[in-house]
Write a protein that holds these residues in place. Sequence first.
Motif, PDB file in Angstrom:
ATOM      1  N   ASP A 254       0.714  -1.183  -0.063  1.00  0.00           N
ATOM      2  CA  ASP A 254       0.011  -0.141  -0.091  1.00  0.00           C
ATOM      3  C   ASP A 254       0.798   1.296  -0.040  1.00  0.00           C
ATOM      4  OD1 ASP A 254       1.017  -0.308   2.657  1.00  0.00           O
ATOM      5  OD2 ASP A 254      -0.847   0.237   3.675  1.00  0.00           O
ATOM      6  N   TRP A 255       2.077   0.981  -0.215  1.00  0.00           N
ATOM      7  CA  TRP A 255       2.941   2.212  -0.376  1.00  0.00           C
ATOM      8  C   TRP A 255       2.920   2.992  -1.478  1.00  0.00           C
ATOM      9  CZ3 TRP A 255       5.871   4.632   2.814  1.00  0.00           C
ATOM     10  CH2 TRP A 255       7.073   5.549   2.690  1.00  0.00           C
ATOM     11  N   PRO A 256       2.376   4.485  -1.307  1.00  0.00           N
ATOM     12  CA  PRO A 256       2.183   5.332  -2.223  1.00  0.00           C
ATOM     13  C   PRO A 256       3.101   5.897  -3.249  1.00  0.00           C
ATOM     14  CG  PRO A 256       1.992   6.521  -0.229  1.00  0.00           C
ATOM     15  CD  PRO A 256       2.438   5.211   0.015  1.00  0.00           C
ATOM     16  N   GLY A 257       4.343   5.652  -2.507  1.00  0.00           N
ATOM     17  CA  GLY A 257       5.745   6.213  -3.466  1.00  0.00           C
ATOM     18  C   GLY A 257       6.238   7.436  -2.662  1.00  0.00           C
ATOM     19  N   PRO A 258       7.654   7.742  -2.983  1.00  0.00           N
ATOM     20  CA  PRO A 258       8.270   7.194  -4.031  1.00  0.00           C
ATOM     21  C   PRO A 258       8.881   5.771  -3.899  1.00  0.00           C
ATOM     22  CG  PRO A 258       9.469   8.985  -2.553  1.00  0.00           C
ATOM     23  CD  PRO A 258       8.111   8.988  -2.009  1.00  0.00           C
ATOM     24  N   PHE A 259       9.223   5.303  -4.787  1.00  0.00           N
ATOM     25  CA  PHE A 259       9.844   4.098  -4.879  1.00  0.00           C
ATOM     26  C   PHE A 259      11.405   3.943  -4.874  1.00  0.00           C
ATOM     27  CE2 PHE A 259       5.658   4.070  -6.886  1.00  0.00           C
ATOM     28  CZ  PHE A 259       4.958   3.365  -5.882  1.00  0.00           C
ATOM     29  N   GLY A 260      11.998   2.907  -4.287  1.00  0.00           N
ATOM     30  CA  GLY A 260      13.296   2.897  -4.501  1.00  0.00           C
ATOM     31  C   GLY A 260      13.843   3.132  -2.996  1.00  0.00           C
ATOM     32  N   GLN A 261      15.117   3.843  -2.987  1.00  0.00           N
ATOM     33  CA  GLN A 261      15.781   4.177  -1.615  1.00  0.00           C
ATOM     34  C   GLN A 261      15.804   5.647  -1.286  1.00  0.00           C
ATOM     35  OE1 GLN A 261      18.992   1.495  -2.789  1.00  0.00           O
ATOM     36  NE2 GLN A 261      19.004   0.726  -0.738  1.00  0.00           N
ATOM     37  N   LEU A 262      14.726   6.141  -1.078  1.00  0.00           N
ATOM     38  CA  LEU A 262      14.330   7.713  -0.913  1.00  0.00           C
ATOM     39  C   LEU A 262      13.817   8.034   0.235  1.00  0.00           C
ATOM     40  CD1 LEU A 262      14.240   6.935  -4.191  1.00  0.00           C
ATOM     41  CD2 LEU A 262      13.804   9.263  -4.442  1.00  0.00           C
ATOM     42  N   THR A 263      13.621   6.979   1.247  1.00  0.00           N
ATOM     43  CA  THR A 263      12.679   7.311   2.325  1.00  0.00           C
ATOM     44  C   THR A 263      13.233   6.948   3.675  1.00  0.00           C
ATOM     45  OG1 THR A 263      10.616   6.960   1.068  1.00  0.00           O
ATOM     46  CG2 THR A 263      10.270   6.872   3.342  1.00  0.00           C
ATOM     47  N   ILE A 264      13.272   7.786   4.496  1.00  0.00           N
ATOM     48  CA  ILE A 264      13.979   7.369   5.988  1.00  0.00           C
ATOM     49  C   ILE A 264      12.754   7.129   7.041  1.00  0.00           C
ATOM     50  CG2 ILE A 264      14.334   9.671   6.434  1.00  0.00           C
ATOM     51  CD1 ILE A 264      17.198   8.907   7.546  1.00  0.00           C
TER      52      ILE A 264
END
Length: 596
Positions: A254-264
């Motif tokens: 259910d993750w809305p983004g952004p995708f990849g290794q951008l979220t802490i």
Amino acid sequence: MALGDLVSISTACTSRGTFSVLGVVVDTLPLFRTKGSSACVTFTIKDSEFDAPHWQGGLKVKYFNDDESHLPNVQVNDLVLLRSIRVSIYQNKPTGVVSQQESVSWIVFRPEPGPGSSLSTTTGPVPFEPSLWEKDQAQALLDLVTAEGHIVQPSISRSVPVSQKSSQVIQASTSNPKFGLPFSLIKDVKPGKFAQLLGQAIKLETHDSEKSLILMTDYTENPQLDDYKKPWEEDDEPGPDGDPFNYLTRRQKDWPGPFGQLTIRVTLWEPHATYAREHVKPGDIVLLTYVRIKENRGLEASVHEDRRFPEKIHIKVLNGGHDEREQALLKRRAEYWKIHGEPKADTKNAKKRNKKAQEQQKAAKKEAGQLILPAATGTKLNPNIKPNVYTASISSLEKILRAESHINHAPGGIVYQLPFQNVNYISELRVVDFFPPDLEDFAVQTQQAAESEDTETLTGWEWRFCLLVEGVNPQPFKQQPRERMKLFVSGHDGDCLLDMVATDLRRKSRRLNLMREKLFHLWGNLEERKQAIASGNSDPEPLSSLPFKCLIKEYGVPCTHEKDPNAMEVDGEDCSQPDCFGWERRFGIFGTTIHS
């Protein structure tokens, strides 16, 4: 003076009202006399963010008085405590203003030269003895900034040019950045470091009684962060080491983004956790000013209680677009979604889930005996009106007014409804009326300006008007009128909406005409239609205003209802309205701009 009376500079700058503040002087201007009889001294104080320029994170103070001896004689690096100074918006920035008619006590603590960190004290405008608590607070702040290397010498003469004075303080602060922490992008954070972070809150977990969690991004990539996959990429991909069945990844569907290794992941401890529960929502741009970076199956972050200033909140919701770092983030966000947009074709599983959800909604409505109408997916929105947050889910005006989340169930089967909550929404609506009827009255003179003799220095005007709006969702029955809401526009929120500062519109016709053109984009022919009706035209042109998307904040004001005539005198301010509790629910527009 009680402990709770002293607030941080950031709190004073992000609020309106009267506060007591303590800070270090980072900038001063020479004393000058106004065209009236008053003398004025101007200076800026800070209690954090010493790495930034003096105007960023600081509170500017303008103190007026006929008698120069009643003004605080401040120098750069002095510590100044102001008792109950009124903070308002001046030239689009928070400013503490003391007019000739006001009496605001001040204490100047000046570091004495030589070893140690002792303070000399002067007070005014009428001399008094500072409390022991006030002295302790000043000494604690002095010890802190001295230990961290933020003060290069005890004081700097007022004759030194302003640019030289401010540069000395800023250079000193960069030698040791722990107090005014350095700003960092997520791509540059490293374990064991402290920093300031600015990012967009994607998700919040606020159910823990001791802490809250924010998942935030600034749209920069760090290879040590969790890798959030796109839902349509997860099903056929093997799990990582230690997770062969891909359980951890599947929780991200259910993750809305952004995708990849951008979220802490940022863990917030009290008092920051409570602040996040009450003020932060998904989509907000938040500034964290005291963040510790650590490593735990990848990089994480945490914000703990400030031991020296336990009441200090190290979170600030921006959503105004005025901070350069925020503007850069919004630009990166737009570039990311331009490249990584949703695919045109969804997966079969996603389609099945959507279809099942739609069927469940229709079944529930049929059970309630409602008439099923197609969703208003084709509603044409006004392209000239845009909110600063785009990712939050839409709440219909009807749902907002129902206030279902205000109903509480207390132990013992007691059910009651809160009069209001401090929450924000994003909705689609259109303007159908406004007040006051004359656009010249949309800006009013502030109390400070009315009392001040310095009319040349202060703008002294702020926005204050109201829009009557209605929802755009289809009604289940044609004869049923749409729900309507009074949407108040005031102060800085009006500056943002109109992209202009309030002024005396009766004297400045060009600004009035500019505002009228902007409002035409907001409500179409509404003004002309109201004038036609007032002139006796019973068949005016249909309203041409288009629906638009905007941000709405809910808040409460003391109620104006009549008292219950049957209440006894000892009952105090008991109101005749049920579930009032002495407060009225109101709504205001914020974070939304007319682009014309």
